[in-house]
Scaffold this motif. Structure first.
Motif, PDB file in Angstrom:
ATOM      1  N   HIS A 111      -0.381  19.631 -22.125  1.00 47.60           N
ATOM      2  CA  HIS A 111       0.736  18.695 -22.238  1.00 47.60           C
ATOM      3  C   HIS A 111       1.904  19.329 -22.999  1.00 47.60           C
ATOM      4  CE1 HIS A 111       2.902  14.934 -22.722  1.00 47.60           C
ATOM      5  NE2 HIS A 111       2.944  15.155 -24.035  1.00 47.60           N
ATOM      6  N   LEU A 112       1.591  20.004 -24.101  1.00 42.97           N
ATOM      7  CA  LEU A 112       2.646  20.665 -24.866  1.00 42.97           C
ATOM      8  C   LEU A 112       3.277  21.806 -24.075  1.00 42.97           C
ATOM      9  CD1 LEU A 112       0.928  20.808 -28.388  1.00 42.97           C
ATOM     10  CD2 LEU A 112       2.702  19.225 -27.612  1.00 42.97           C
TER      11      LEU A 112
ATOM     12  N   GLN B 242       4.832  20.748 -13.056  1.00 45.05           N
ATOM     13  CA  GLN B 242       3.867  19.652 -13.143  1.00 45.05           C
ATOM     14  C   GLN B 242       2.603  19.969 -12.337  1.00 45.05           C
ATOM     15  OE1 GLN B 242       4.027  16.958 -14.944  1.00 45.05           O
ATOM     16  NE2 GLN B 242       6.161  16.428 -15.343  1.00 45.05           N
TER      17      GLN B 242
ATOM     18  N   ARG C 125       3.491  22.020 -20.812  1.00 48.97           N
ATOM     19  CA  ARG C 125       4.322  21.440 -19.751  1.00 48.97           C
ATOM     20  C   ARG C 125       5.662  20.963 -20.301  1.00 48.97           C
ATOM     21  NH1 ARG C 125       2.059  16.008 -17.511  1.00 48.97           N
ATOM     22  NH2 ARG C 125       2.751  15.485 -19.628  1.00 48.97           N
ATOM     23  N   GLU C 126       5.628  20.295 -21.450  1.00 51.43           N
ATOM     24  CA  GLU C 126       6.874  19.822 -22.046  1.00 51.43           C
ATOM     25  C   GLU C 126       7.783  20.992 -22.418  1.00 51.43           C
ATOM     26  OE1 GLU C 126       7.883  16.746 -22.280  1.00 51.43           O
ATOM     27  OE2 GLU C 126       6.047  16.018 -21.307  1.00 51.43           O
ATOM     28  N   HIS C 127       7.170  22.058 -22.909  1.00 53.48           N
ATOM     29  CA  HIS C 127       7.969  23.224 -23.291  1.00 53.48           C
ATOM     30  C   HIS C 127       8.623  23.871 -22.065  1.00 53.48           C
ATOM     31  CE1 HIS C 127       9.189  26.822 -25.426  1.00 53.48           C
ATOM     32  NE2 HIS C 127       8.543  27.568 -24.537  1.00 53.48           N
TER      33      HIS C 127
ATOM     34  N   LEU D  60       9.323  22.419 -19.158  1.00 52.02           N
ATOM     35  CA  LEU D  60      10.354  21.524 -18.623  1.00 52.02           C
ATOM     36  C   LEU D  60      11.621  21.577 -19.471  1.00 52.02           C
ATOM     37  CD1 LEU D  60       8.187  18.410 -17.643  1.00 52.02           C
ATOM     38  CD2 LEU D  60       9.273  20.047 -16.095  1.00 52.02           C
ATOM     39  N   GLN D  61      11.426  21.606 -20.781  1.00 55.26           N
ATOM     40  CA  GLN D  61      12.591  21.666 -21.657  1.00 55.26           C
ATOM     41  C   GLN D  61      13.354  22.969 -21.460  1.00 55.26           C
ATOM     42  OE1 GLN D  61      11.598  21.242 -25.760  1.00 55.26           O
ATOM     43  NE2 GLN D  61      13.727  21.078 -26.455  1.00 55.26           N
TER      44      GLN D  61
ATOM     45  N   CYS E 163       0.415  22.790 -14.041  1.00 52.92           N
ATOM     46  CA  CYS E 163      -0.331  22.279 -15.198  1.00 52.92           C
ATOM     47  C   CYS E 163      -1.462  21.354 -14.757  1.00 52.92           C
ATOM     48  CB  CYS E 163       0.613  21.547 -16.149  1.00 52.92           C
ATOM     49  SG  CYS E 163       1.798  22.632 -16.982  1.00 52.92           S
TER      50      CYS E 163
END
Length: 213
Positions: A109-110, A147, A112-114, A116-117, A150
């Protein structure tokens, strides 16, 4: 005494024992006296001729008594104890698998967020500028790709973990099915022996009553 006095005493003793010991024994006694007393004469004088300073070293040693053993009534068969230990180890391994799964979900999750950011940060930030259709499609495609990657990694790991957990459960089930039978605490007699014992006891009771009458 001095060395001269000691040698004189030794000579007198050797003459006194000439009739009891042969020459070889007397020479051996003389050699022993020379190698012990004469050779270490000064040491004997130093130790025995004056008071010595006592150097006493005291060490406190703590000795732990063994723990009180449990009553035998609370004990169990060794095979059963080993079975419980194996089942407990399998249960701990199963819990560890679930924990690893949760940790991986959090890490993915972390990640993926990284990603995307980072992808969104590469877009030029100009208030008056409008994204073109192709740029917007590329941005959305990249986000979907992140997405999917991951999710793909997570699904692969979940499948592997699920198989591992099922294998652990199967091992526990197999152990429980093949569990050893505990040994009986008391050995019961055969039916014929029990009846014979009751019959003899009844006869003894009748004889005792007959004597009283």
């Amino acid at each position: 005494c001095s060395i001269t006095e000691a040698v004189t005493i030794l000579g007198n003793k050797l003459r006194d024992y000439q009739g009891q010991f042969n020459t070889t024994h007397l020479l051996a006694l003389c050699d022993y006296f020379h190698n012990t007393f004469i050779r270490h004469y000064k040491l004997y004088q130093y130790v025995l001729g004056q008071d010595q300073e006592v150097n006493l070293t005291v060490t406190h040693l703590e000795v732990c008594a063994p723990p009180q053993p449990l009553p035998l009534a609370e004990g169990m068969d060794r095979d059963i104890w080993q079975l419980e230990q194996q089942v407990a180890e399998l249960s701990m391994a199963e819990v560890q698998k679930h924990t690893n799964m949760l940790l991986l979900k959090e890490a993915l999750h972390l990640e993926r967020e990284h990603k995307l950011q980072r992808t969104f940060s590469e877009v030029p930030k100009q208030p008056s500028r409008v994204l073109k259709r192709q740029e917007l499609e590329n941005l959305i495609s990249e986000a979907i790709h992140i997405q999917i990657e991951c999710l793909k990694e997570l699904l692969q790991y979940e499948i592997q973990i699920t198989f591992d957990i099922l294998d652990l459960k199967l091992q526990k089930k197999t152990l429980n099915l093949n569990a050893p039978i505990p040994s009986p605490l008391a050995i019961t007699g055969q039916p014929g022996q029990d009846e014979s014992f009751k019959f003899n006891k009844a006869n003894k009771g009748k004889k005792a009553k007959a004597k009283k009458k």
